[in-house]
Design a protein around this motif. Structure first.
Motif, PDB file in Angstrom:
ATOM      1  N   THR A  12     -17.907  -3.834  32.736  1.00 37.47           N
ATOM      2  CA  THR A  12     -17.356  -2.483  32.624  1.00 37.47           C
ATOM      3  C   THR A  12     -16.573  -2.284  31.325  1.00 37.47           C
ATOM      4  O   THR A  12     -16.743  -1.289  30.619  1.00 37.47           O
ATOM      5  N   SER A  13     -15.715  -3.271  31.011  1.00 39.23           N
ATOM      6  CA  SER A  13     -14.840  -3.121  29.842  1.00 39.23           C
ATOM      7  C   SER A  13     -15.465  -3.621  28.547  1.00 39.23           C
ATOM      8  O   SER A  13     -15.018  -3.267  27.455  1.00 39.23           O
ATOM      9  N   LYS A  14     -16.516  -4.476  28.661  1.00 39.59           N
ATOM     10  CA  LYS A  14     -17.170  -5.095  27.503  1.00 39.59           C
ATOM     11  C   LYS A  14     -16.219  -6.005  26.723  1.00 39.59           C
ATOM     12  O   LYS A  14     -16.476  -6.334  25.565  1.00 39.59           O
ATOM     13  N   GLU A  15     -15.126  -6.438  27.366  1.00 43.00           N
ATOM     14  CA  GLU A  15     -14.168  -7.332  26.709  1.00 43.00           C
ATOM     15  C   GLU A  15     -14.254  -8.723  27.329  1.00 43.00           C
ATOM     16  O   GLU A  15     -14.182  -8.873  28.544  1.00 43.00           O
ATOM     17  N   LEU A  16     -14.389  -9.723  26.487  1.00 44.20           N
ATOM     18  CA  LEU A  16     -14.461 -11.103  26.944  1.00 44.20           C
ATOM     19  C   LEU A  16     -13.071 -11.718  26.945  1.00 44.20           C
ATOM     20  O   LEU A  16     -12.196 -11.314  26.181  1.00 44.20           O
ATOM     21  N   PRO A  17     -12.847 -12.735  27.803  1.00 46.31           N
ATOM     22  CA  PRO A  17     -11.549 -13.426  27.783  1.00 46.31           C
ATOM     23  C   PRO A  17     -11.388 -14.208  26.486  1.00 46.31           C
ATOM     24  O   PRO A  17     -12.360 -14.404  25.744  1.00 46.31           O
ATOM     25  N   PRO A  18     -10.172 -14.668  26.173  1.00 45.55           N
ATOM     26  CA  PRO A  18      -9.941 -15.409  24.928  1.00 45.55           C
ATOM     27  C   PRO A  18     -10.800 -16.672  24.841  1.00 45.55           C
ATOM     28  O   PRO A  18     -11.067 -17.329  25.846  1.00 45.55           O
ATOM     29  N   LYS A  19     -11.211 -16.999  23.628  1.00 46.48           N
ATOM     30  CA  LYS A  19     -11.999 -18.212  23.411  1.00 46.48           C
ATOM     31  C   LYS A  19     -11.079 -19.415  23.240  1.00 46.48           C
ATOM     32  O   LYS A  19      -9.888 -19.295  22.979  1.00 46.48           O
ATOM     33  N   LEU A  20     -11.686 -20.586  23.396  1.00 47.85           N
ATOM     34  CA  LEU A  20     -10.954 -21.823  23.119  1.00 47.85           C
ATOM     35  C   LEU A  20     -10.603 -21.883  21.637  1.00 47.85           C
ATOM     36  O   LEU A  20     -11.371 -21.433  20.786  1.00 47.85           O
ATOM     37  N   ASP A  21      -9.467 -22.450  21.339  1.00 49.89           N
ATOM     38  CA  ASP A  21      -9.055 -22.602  19.945  1.00 49.89           C
ATOM     39  C   ASP A  21      -8.435 -23.983  19.784  1.00 49.89           C
ATOM     40  O   ASP A  21      -7.229 -24.169  19.922  1.00 49.89           O
ATOM     41  N   ILE A  22      -9.310 -24.981  19.513  1.00 48.23           N
ATOM     42  CA  ILE A  22      -8.854 -26.361  19.339  1.00 48.23           C
ATOM     43  C   ILE A  22      -9.092 -26.768  17.891  1.00 48.23           C
ATOM     44  O   ILE A  22     -10.233 -26.851  17.452  1.00 48.23           O
ATOM     45  N   PRO A  23      -8.036 -27.001  17.107  1.00 51.85           N
ATOM     46  CA  PRO A  23      -8.202 -27.420  15.711  1.00 51.85           C
ATOM     47  C   PRO A  23      -9.071 -28.674  15.618  1.00 51.85           C
ATOM     48  O   PRO A  23      -9.088 -29.511  16.526  1.00 51.85           O
ATOM     49  N   ILE A  24      -9.780 -28.821  14.506  1.00 51.90           N
ATOM     50  CA  ILE A  24     -10.763 -29.884  14.364  1.00 51.90           C
ATOM     51  C   ILE A  24     -10.169 -31.277  14.560  1.00 51.90           C
ATOM     52  O   ILE A  24     -10.743 -32.115  15.262  1.00 51.90           O
ATOM     53  N   LEU A  25      -8.990 -31.540  13.957  1.00 53.99           N
ATOM     54  CA  LEU A  25      -8.397 -32.877  14.108  1.00 53.99           C
ATOM     55  C   LEU A  25      -7.995 -33.133  15.561  1.00 53.99           C
ATOM     56  O   LEU A  25      -8.203 -34.228  16.100  1.00 53.99           O
ATOM     57  N   LYS A  26      -7.428 -32.132  16.201  1.00 54.54           N
ATOM     58  CA  LYS A  26      -7.029 -32.274  17.598  1.00 54.54           C
ATOM     59  C   LYS A  26      -8.245 -32.478  18.487  1.00 54.54           C
ATOM     60  O   LYS A  26      -8.221 -33.286  19.420  1.00 54.54           O
ATOM     61  N   TYR A  27      -9.335 -31.773  18.168  1.00 61.28           N
ATOM     62  CA  TYR A  27     -10.549 -31.914  18.974  1.00 61.28           C
ATOM     63  C   TYR A  27     -11.044 -33.356  18.949  1.00 61.28           C
ATOM     64  O   TYR A  27     -11.309 -33.962  19.984  1.00 61.28           O
ATOM     65  N   PHE A  28     -11.187 -33.914  17.755  1.00 63.92           N
ATOM     66  CA  PHE A  28     -11.725 -35.267  17.655  1.00 63.92           C
ATOM     67  C   PHE A  28     -10.740 -36.311  18.180  1.00 63.92           C
ATOM     68  O   PHE A  28     -11.149 -37.353  18.693  1.00 63.92           O
ATOM     69  N   TRP A  29      -9.442 -36.041  18.083  1.00 62.24           N
ATOM     70  CA  TRP A  29      -8.471 -36.955  18.667  1.00 62.24           C
ATOM     71  C   TRP A  29      -8.609 -36.953  20.188  1.00 62.24           C
ATOM     72  O   TRP A  29      -8.616 -37.996  20.828  1.00 62.24           O
ATOM     73  N   GLN A  30      -8.751 -35.765  20.764  1.00 65.30           N
ATOM     74  CA  GLN A  30      -8.868 -35.664  22.214  1.00 65.30           C
ATOM     75  C   GLN A  30     -10.196 -36.214  22.734  1.00 65.30           C
ATOM     76  O   GLN A  30     -10.304 -36.582  23.888  1.00 65.30           O
ATOM     77  N   SER A  31     -11.204 -36.241  21.866  1.00 65.27           N
ATOM     78  CA  SER A  31     -12.515 -36.737  22.301  1.00 65.27           C
ATOM     79  C   SER A  31     -12.639 -38.252  22.174  1.00 65.27           C
ATOM     80  O   SER A  31     -13.617 -38.842  22.647  1.00 65.27           O
ATOM     81  N   ASN A  32     -11.660 -38.893  21.552  1.00 70.18           N
ATOM     82  CA  ASN A  32     -11.714 -40.340  21.310  1.00 70.18           C
ATOM     83  C   ASN A  32     -11.578 -41.097  22.628  1.00 70.18           C
ATOM     84  O   ASN A  32     -10.537 -41.017  23.283  1.00 70.18           O
ATOM     85  N   PRO A  33     -12.597 -41.875  23.028  1.00 71.78           N
ATOM     86  CA  PRO A  33     -12.535 -42.609  24.295  1.00 71.78           C
ATOM     87  C   PRO A  33     -11.503 -43.725  24.311  1.00 71.78           C
ATOM     88  O   PRO A  33     -11.159 -44.245  25.371  1.00 71.78           O
TER      89      PRO A  33
END
Length: 210
Positions: A12-33
């Motif tokens: 109805t509104s054509k508005e999507l919820p906010p997207k994820l916003d994970i900085p690149i360094l934080k993303y790869f740090w969080q993905s490190n097993p």
């Protein structure tokens, strides 16, 4: 059950919820097993999704930028049967119940009979046909349980990926196609099983009438 749904509001509104916003360094740090404290991070979560196993780490990072994280309260309707489908979802936490409302009424109140189909848990996914079909109509209702969190991708996000990252869009569509094929295979097996059971019941009934 609520009269409206999350997807109905989007349509109805054509508005999507906010997207994820994970900085690149934080993303790869969080993905490190090697960092066990990150086991519940979104990058680690995406890496554990089997249908995304062909994505490289960087492709998953780029894919994550198209995702929307939303919290749903217990009992909140994500989409209703007959809604126009707009999103494909991964369950990041909590549970989602999938139910079907029959056309037949069960009493004089004209209330539809509701059948529980399946409960989906963390790392499950649903709603994939919305990305494959134009004006896809939902054939079931999805209801959040246990204050769940969903990662969703919507048609505009897919269209943007096709224009900006066609490789990632292609891999996503391949994953969605695999999901659809697996579900169709399961339905076909169930129909075959039911046909066999009906045949056995018919044979038993014929013998008892001899």
């Amino acid at each position: 059950m609520a009269n409206d749904s999350f997807e109905k509001d989007i349509e109805t509104s054509k508005e999507l919820p906010p997207k994820l916003d994970i900085p690149i360094l934080k993303y790869f740090w969080q993905s490190n097993p090697l960092f066990t404290s990150n086991k519940n991070s979104i990058p680690r979560f995406l890496r554990r999704i089997k249908v995304l196993e062909n994505f490289s780490d960087n492709e998953l990072r780029l894919f994550s930028k198209a995702l929307h994280l939303r919290q749903f309260a217990d009992g909140e309707v994500i989409f209703k049967q007959t809604d126009i489908g707009v999103g494909f979802y991964f369950i990041y936490s909590g549970r989602v119940d999938i139910i079907v409302e029959n056309d037949q009424t069960v009493d004089d109140t004209n209330d539809s009979k509701v059948n529980h189909v399946v409960s989906l848990d963390k790392m499950d996914y649903f709603g994939e046909l919305a990305l494959l079909q134009q004006q896809s109509i939902r054939n079931a209702t999805a209801i959040a349980r246990e204050s769940c969190q969903l990662l969703g991708i919507f048609k505009p996000d897919l269209e943007n990926l096709i224009n900006t990252n066609p490789t990632i869009a292609t891999k996503l569509l391949q994953a969605v196609s695999i999901i659809t094929a697996n579900r169709l295979f399961s339905v076909t097996n169930e129909v075959r099983r039911l046909k066999y059971k009906i045949k056995q019941l018919e044979l038993e009934s014929a013998k008892s009438n001899e």
